[in-house]
Design a protein around this motif. Structure first.
Motif: not given
Length: 314
Positions: A91, A93, A109, A113, A115, A118, A123, A126
């Motif tokens: 994860g 960011v 994340i 998610t 993904h 983000l 981001a 979220f």
């Protein structure tokens, strides 16, 4: 598998000035002690690195979270990554604002998610949805960060000059192996003073700012982000280890390659699947600390390695 837990942390590789030397050293020692207590009490490596980096993000001595530097517009933009070596879950960011603990958000994340990363306003939206606590931007800005930013503005200094890359604050990180042999890493940063708005460095980039794989080891890097990204420094260390190099040799070779290939300096911490570890750097200083075999190791200057017997009740 029953391993002896190991954790290593860093507080950034740069020319740490004397007036920050003590706070930097104490900061990494406190963080590694808290992180190891999680491992010693049966916690896993992912929990340990997240908690350790959160402690560093809350310490204004470091360029992450509450100690972050300012971009060209005088704002704080934060990056972070966390990686689980058991299944390569990640994860990350980048360019987020008003979140004091980006590493915690990065883990959200990873777990909530499909993904890996983000960025920016998406981001932050979220984060609101997931009830990640927001803080006023000014809470993350220290007096020193403002003064440093004002100096850059006054003299129109370039963040790409070698002089500045040696001076600028940079990044925190942690790597760990738990009693089950599972490995994890995390890295978090506020970037570099006066960076362009929207600039993303190496820290949240998988293979550059961090990498973890149970079959090899884990790395967290620090230093000149653009150089680190060009050579994929974290993964390069692990490639060297796959060829049979020790963590220290693998780290030294990777850092030397970066210096020769792209004239970049930096540092890193690494732990292997067998629990061997290293903390290496080519900058003037890097605050680091580790706990392995009930010994607390720490240092700041090249070649320095102080040792203390670790007491879980300290």
């Amino acid at each position: 598998m029953d391993m002896r837990p190991v954790i290593v942390v860093h507080g950034g590789a740069w020319a740490i000035p004397d007036h920050l030397a003590e706070s930097s050293t104490n900061g990494v020692k406190n963080a590694v002690t808290r992180g190891f207590s999680i491992l010693a009490n049966g916690g896993n490596s992912l929990q340990a690195v997240e908690a350790t980096v959160r402690i560093l993000e809350d310490n204004i001595a470091f360029d992450a979270g509450h100690g972050a530097v300012l971009n060209a517009d005088g704002d704080v933009e934060l990056d972070a990554i966390i990686m689980d070596g058991t299944n390569l879950a990640v994860g990350a960011v980048s360019c987020i604002k008003s979140i004091a603990n980006p590493v915690m958000f990065a883990r959200t994340i990873m777990e909530q998610t499909p993904h890996v990363m983000l960025t920016g306003s998406g981001a932050n939206k979220f984060a609101e949805k997931m009830n990640i606590k927001k803080v006023p931007a000014e809470e993350l800005v220290t007096e020193n960060a403002v003064k440093e930013w004002e100096q850059y503005q006054k003299y129109k200094q370039s963040v790409t000059s070698l002089f500045n890359t040696e001076r600028m604050h940079d990044t925190v990180g942690a790597v760990a192996i738990d009693h089950k042999g599972n490995i994890a890493c995390a890295t978090s940063t506020g970037g570099i003073t006066n960076k362009m708005v929207g600039r993303v460095g190496d820290s949240p980039i998988i293979g550059s700012g961090a990498y973890a794989d149970n079959f090899i080891g884990a790395v967290s890097t620090t230093g000149h982000g653009e150089s680190i990204m060009k050579v994929m420094l974290a993964r390069k260390v692990l490639f060297n280890m796959e060829k049979g190099e020790t963590p220290q040799s693998a780290a030294d070779q990777a850092l030397e390659y970066m210096k020769n290939k792209v004239q970049g300096r930096g540092g890193l911490i690494v732990v292997s699947k067998s629990g061997e570890w290293a903390a290496r750097f080519t900058t003037k200083r890097m605050a680091w600390a580790s706990i392995a075999n009930n010994i607390l190791n720490y240092g700041l200057n090249p070649g320095e390695n102080f040792q203390e017997k670790f007491d879980l009740n300290m």
